[in-house]
Scaffold this motif. Structure first.
Motif, short mmCIF file in Angstrom:
data_model
loop_
_atom_site.label_atom_id
_atom_site.label_comp_id
_atom_site.label_asym_id
_atom_site.label_seq_id
_atom_site.Cartn_x
_atom_site.Cartn_y
_atom_site.Cartn_z
N GLN A 1 -48.00 81.41 48.71
CA GLN A 1 -49.22 80.74 48.28
C GLN A 1 -49.15 80.40 46.80
O GLN A 1 -48.85 81.25 45.96
N ALA B 1 -55.02 77.37 44.99
CA ALA B 1 -55.99 77.23 46.07
C ALA B 1 -56.43 75.77 46.11
O ALA B 1 -56.77 75.19 45.07
N PRO B 2 -56.46 75.14 47.28
CA PRO B 2 -56.10 75.70 48.59
C PRO B 2 -54.59 76.00 48.70
O PRO B 2 -53.81 75.60 47.86
N THR B 3 -54.26 76.73 49.75
CA THR B 3 -52.89 77.17 49.96
C THR B 3 -51.94 75.97 50.06
O THR B 3 -52.22 75.01 50.77
N ARG C 1 -55.97 66.98 50.71
CA ARG C 1 -56.06 68.44 50.69
C ARG C 1 -56.16 69.00 49.28
O ARG C 1 -56.94 69.91 49.01
N TYR C 2 -55.36 68.44 48.35
CA TYR C 2 -55.25 69.07 47.05
C TYR C 2 -56.01 68.36 45.94
O TYR C 2 -56.24 68.94 44.88
N LYS D 1 -60.33 66.64 48.02
CA LYS D 1 -61.20 67.73 48.49
C LYS D 1 -62.27 67.20 49.45
O LYS D 1 -63.47 67.23 49.19
#
Length: 346
Positions: free
Chosen positions: A170, A173-175, A226-227, A230
Motif C-alpha cells: 500500500q 490512500a486510496p490503495t 481513482r487517484y 475521486k
C-alpha cells in the motif's frame, strides 16, 4: 503514421463523452445505452466467432512441434511430451502451460545477422517479450476481476482476496494496486516495442496500434478516476447494479471522468470480437496447439476425401512403382518390389 492515426482516433474517442455529457447532457445515452449495446455486440460477436471457428473443418493433424517424437528406442531418443505430445493428456498439459504461462513465448528466440568473416545468423534467448506480455495479460485479467465488486452483491470472497494481495504494498490512500501499474507498464512496453523496433514497426498496421492505445486510455482514465478525480463510488455502484438488474438509473453525483472511462471500455468491448484481441479464445481452438501429434500412431482419414476415390496405400504404391524407384536409387521397404517381374519369375 499508423501509430499516429490510432492515437488521434483514441483522442477523439475521449472527446466524444466529454462533449456528450457536459454539453449535450446525454447522461443516459453514455451511462446506459452505449454500455449495454457494446456488451450485446461483444457477447454476440464473441459467441459467433467461437462457433464459426469450432465448426471449421480440420482435415489434417497440424500441431506445431519442437521436440522428439515418441520413438521405438525411448532410451536413446526420449520423447519430448510437451513439445511433441502424442496423447490427449500430454496435449492438455501443453495447453495449460500455453494458456497460463505463455510457454511458447517463453521459449522465443531473437534472430540477428552478424558480418564477421561473412554473414552469420545468430539466435539468442529473448525473454523480455514474454515478461512484458505476461505482465500485461495478468494485470488486465486481475483488474477485470476486481471490477466484479461493482456488479455483484454480495461481493465474492475471491474479489476481496485479490484486492488484498493486489494492494499489499500500500502506497498512500486510496490503495495503489500493483496491477494498475503493471497494466500501464505492460502496454507501454508492448507499444514501445512496435514503435522502436524497425522490423516490428514495418509490419505493424493501425489494427496493431489501436487496441494498445485504447487499452492504455482505459487504464489511464481508470487511474485518473481513482487517484485524482475521486468519483463517488457509491453512485457508480448504484448505476452498475442498475445495469445488471435492468433497473436503469444514472445518479447525478456521477461526473464526466466516469463517462469517459465507460465509453472507452464500451468501445473496447464492441471492437473486441472483430479484432486481433480474439486470440484469447482462439488459442483454445487452434489446431496447431490443441491436437496431439499422433499421425504415426493412428491413421487419420481426411473428411474431405471423395468416397468414390479409393485410397492408395504406400505398400501398394511401392508394388506398382518399385522397379523405377529401385533404378532411381530410392530406398524400398520391401526390396523384392524393386526386382523386375520377369527376373522374379525366373
Amino acid at each position: 503514421m499508423n501509430a499516429l492515426y490510432s492515437l488521434l482516433f483514441v483522442f477523439l474517442l475521449v472527446l466524444i463523452p466529454l462533449f456528450g455529457v457536459d454539453a449535450a447532457h446525454l447522461r443516459s445515452i453514455f451511462g446506459v445505452c452505449i454500455p449495454m449495446t457494446a456488451f450485446i455486440i461483444f457477447l454476440v460477436g464473441f459467441i459467433y466467432k467461437v462457433i464459426t471457428w469450432a465448426r471449421s473443418a480440420v482435415p489434417f493433424r497440424i500441431p506445431t512441434t519442437g521436440g522428439q517424437f515418441k520413438s521405438f528406442d525411448p532410451v536413446l531418443f526420449p520423447q519430448n511430451k510437451l513439445d511433441c505430445p502424442q496423447t490427449g493428456a500430454q496435449t492438455f498439459f501443453r495447453m495449460v502451460l500455453e494458456v497460463f504461462a505463455f510457454r511458447s513465448l517463453f521459449r522465443n528466440t531473437a534472430v540477428s545477422l552478424h558480418e564477421n568473416n561473412g554473414p552469420v545468423v545468430a539466435y539468442k534467448s529473448s525473454k523480455w517479450l514474454w515478461l512484458f506480455a505476461i505482465t500485461f495479460h495478468y494485470s488486465f485479467f486481475i483488474v477485470a476481476l476486481r471490477h466484479l465488486r461493482l456488479f455483484l452483491e454480495p461481493i465474492p470472497f475471491f474479489v476481496h482476496g485479490l484486492e488484498f494481495v493486489d494492494g499489499i504494498l500500500q502506497i498512500g490512500a486510496p490503495t495503489m494496486y500493483l496491477t494498475d501499474a503493471g497494466l500501464v507498464l505492460g502496454v507501454l512496453l508492448l507499444l514501445g516495442r512496435r514503435l522502436i523496433n524497425p522490423r516490428i514497426n514495418y509490419i505493424s498496421y493501425a489494427s496493431d496500434f489501436f487496441p494498445l492505445f485504447l487499452i492504455l486510455a482505459v487504464a489511464l482514465s481508470g487511474i485518473y478516476m481513482r487517484y485524482y478525480a475521486k468519483v463517488d463510488i457509491m453512485a457508480i455502484k448504484e448505476l452498475t447494479m442498475g445495469l445488471v438488474t435492468f433497473h436503469y438509473h444514472v445518479p447525478d453525483a456521477i461526473t464526466a471522468p466516469f463517462f469517459v472511462h465507460v465509453f472507452l471500455v464500451s468501445v473496447l468491448m464492441a471492437y473486441f470480437p472483430f479484432s486481433k484481441l480474439m486470440h484469447m479464445p482462439g488459442v483454445f481452438l487452434s489446431p496447431t496447439r490443441n491436437m496431439p501429434n499422433d499421425t504415426r500412431a493412428k491413421h487419420h482419414v481426411n473428411p474431405w476425401n471423395d468416397p468414390k476415390i479409393m485410397a492408395h496405400a504406400y505398400a501398394d504404391y511401392e508394388k506398382e512403382f518399385g522397379v523405377p524407384m529401385a533404378e532411381a536409387g530410392l530406398p524400398l521397404d520391401n526390396p523384392e518390389n524393386g526386382v523386375p517381374h520377369d527376373e522374379a519369375d525366373a
